[in-house]
Design a protein around this motif. Structure first.
Motif, short mmCIF file in Angstrom:
data_model
loop_
_atom_site.label_atom_id
_atom_site.label_comp_id
_atom_site.label_asym_id
_atom_site.label_seq_id
_atom_site.Cartn_x
_atom_site.Cartn_y
_atom_site.Cartn_z
N ASP A 92 77.02 -8.56 -22.32
CA ASP A 92 77.44 -9.89 -21.89
C ASP A 92 76.33 -10.52 -21.07
OD1 ASP A 92 78.69 -12.11 -20.73
OD2 ASP A 92 80.62 -11.09 -20.55
N GLU A 93 75.93 -11.73 -21.42
CA GLU A 93 74.87 -12.42 -20.68
C GLU A 93 75.26 -12.64 -19.22
OE1 GLU A 93 74.87 -14.18 -24.92
OE2 GLU A 93 76.36 -13.64 -23.37
N GLU A 94 76.57 -12.64 -18.92
CA GLU A 94 77.01 -12.83 -17.55
C GLU A 94 77.02 -11.52 -16.75
OE1 GLU A 94 80.76 -14.88 -17.68
OE2 GLU A 94 79.86 -16.71 -18.47
N TRP A 95 76.82 -10.38 -17.44
CA TRP A 95 76.82 -9.06 -16.78
C TRP A 95 75.80 -8.17 -17.48
CZ3 TRP A 95 79.72 -8.91 -12.45
CH2 TRP A 95 80.75 -9.83 -12.34
N LEU A 96 74.54 -8.52 -17.33
CA LEU A 96 73.49 -7.80 -18.05
C LEU A 96 73.35 -6.37 -17.53
CD1 LEU A 96 70.72 -10.55 -18.34
CD2 LEU A 96 72.18 -9.66 -20.17
N PRO A 97 73.18 -5.40 -18.44
CA PRO A 97 73.12 -3.99 -18.04
C PRO A 97 71.72 -3.45 -17.77
CG PRO A 97 73.28 -4.12 -20.42
CD PRO A 97 73.24 -5.54 -19.91
N PHE A 98 70.72 -4.32 -17.64
CA PHE A 98 69.34 -3.85 -17.57
C PHE A 98 68.88 -3.74 -16.12
CE2 PHE A 98 69.86 -6.36 -21.49
CZ PHE A 98 69.70 -5.32 -22.40
N ALA A 99 68.08 -2.72 -15.86
CA ALA A 99 67.57 -2.48 -14.51
C ALA A 99 66.55 -3.55 -14.13
CB ALA A 99 66.93 -1.09 -14.44
N PRO A 100 66.37 -3.79 -12.84
CA PRO A 100 65.35 -4.75 -12.41
C PRO A 100 63.96 -4.36 -12.92
CG PRO A 100 66.81 -4.21 -10.58
CD PRO A 100 67.15 -3.27 -11.70
N ARG A 127 65.85 -11.17 -12.53
CA ARG A 127 65.79 -9.82 -11.95
C ARG A 127 65.38 -8.78 -12.99
NH1 ARG A 127 71.41 -10.27 -8.46
NH2 ARG A 127 70.52 -11.40 -6.66
N ALA A 128 65.72 -9.01 -14.26
CA ALA A 128 65.34 -8.06 -15.31
C ALA A 128 63.87 -8.15 -15.67
CB ALA A 128 66.20 -8.28 -16.55
N LEU A 129 63.18 -9.19 -15.17
CA LEU A 129 61.75 -9.36 -15.43
C LEU A 129 60.92 -8.66 -14.37
CD1 LEU A 129 61.57 -13.15 -16.37
CD2 LEU A 129 60.92 -11.25 -17.87
N ARG A 130 59.78 -8.14 -14.80
CA ARG A 130 58.80 -7.64 -13.86
C ARG A 130 58.15 -8.82 -13.14
NH1 ARG A 130 56.46 -4.02 -18.75
NH2 ARG A 130 58.11 -2.42 -18.75
N PRO A 131 57.54 -8.61 -11.96
CA PRO A 131 56.81 -9.69 -11.32
C PRO A 131 55.79 -10.31 -12.28
CG PRO A 131 57.02 -7.86 -9.81
CD PRO A 131 57.54 -7.37 -11.14
#
Length: 291
Positions: A92-100, A127-131
């Protein structure tokens, strides 16, 4: 019902489930939008290693892999996610399961307009993106489907004495960059693009929407089966050009934003400029005379 709930997410998932078998019939439209969005990568020197494809419906992931980018895909519908090949998950795009910091590129091609909490979803994507990771997203904006919306409202008002929500509300272009900024993206940019679509048969428009999984999922929609006269009246109200075709352009916001990083260029603060505007203007050459 919670006023913040605009869309029935279960209905969105069911529409995507059904459309997994028919979406190939509109893949050229989705591919056109994806190509225009991914063309922005050609102007960026940064090289990306791992991407997340959000709701690409079997179109975006192959394009990213063709660029040599390892790609993970997600979709609200497990059946639609399976079309992407490779590693794909139902999410779900509103509850993404991916780590920061899981990805350095995220692409969401025409896939975020059924999200209730769009600022919250964008924050999760950041948040799921790297800097210094990049988000590329396209989203329908007004006046997309405006002729269909007006025709439905007019036909239903004449037939039933009132009208219900049957077309998803779309943002305006000016809202999109502010959404990225609100979600904490650096260097946010939103510009518009338009895919010119027209239909010889009015029913083909409705068929394309269903095939793409874009049927009505507004939470306050009328759940009753609409009378057959409604669609007959609607199709008769759609404006036709001189060639008899119905123009239905797809207006898109093309959005780019970067996950903040200390290495990114920062805008100069007031007082930090080294050249006065007046001096810069005076240094410009005079325009050639007409004589």
């Amino acid at each position: 019902m919670d006023e913040s709930v605009i869309f029935d997410r279960n209905a969105v998932r069911l529409h995507r489930d059904r459309a997994h078998a028919s979406v190939d019939s509109v893949s050229d439209i989705l591919a056109d939008a994806a190509t225009r969005l991914l063309d922005r990568l050609d102007d960026i020197k940064h090289r990306f290693a791992r991407a997340l494809d959000v709701g690409g419906r079997g179109v975006v992931a192959p394009m990213l892999r063709a660029r040599g980018i390892e790609t993970v895909s997600c979709d609200l519908s497990a059946r639609m996610a399976a079309r992407n090949g490779g590693l794909a998950v139902a999410a779900d795009e509103e509850w993404l399961p991916f780590a920061p910091g899981s990805f350095d590129l995220i692409v969401a091609n025409v896939s975020l307009h059924w999200v209730n909490d769009l600022p919250g979803a964008l924050i999760q994507l950041r948040r799921a993106l790297r800097p210094d990771g990049l988000l590329l997203a396209s989203m329908p904006i007004l006046p997309t489907l405006a002729p269909l919306r007006a025709a439905l409202l007019g036909a239903e008002a004449d037939l039933l004495g009132g009208a219900s929500a049957r077309i998803s509300p779309f943002p305006e272009l000016r809202d999109c960059a502010s959404l990225l900024q609100r979600a904490g993206f650096a260097l946010p940019v939103a510009d518009s693009d338009e895919i010119h679509l027209s239909y010889a048969n009015p029913l083909a428009l409705l068929n394309d929407l269903r095939a793409a999984g874009e049927a009505n999922a507004v939470a306050l929609r009328d759940r009753r089966i609409p009378p057959g006269a409604l669609f007959a009246g609607t199709l008769g109200r759609l404006p036709q050009g001189e060639d008899g075709r119905i123009a239905m352009p797809l207006k898109l916001a093309m959005m780019t934003g970067w996950a903040p990083s200390p290495d990114q260029p920062k805008p100069l603060k007031p007082g930090q400029f080294t050249v006065r505007l007046e001096d810069a203007l005076n240094a410009m050459p005079d325009p050639p005379s007409d004589s």
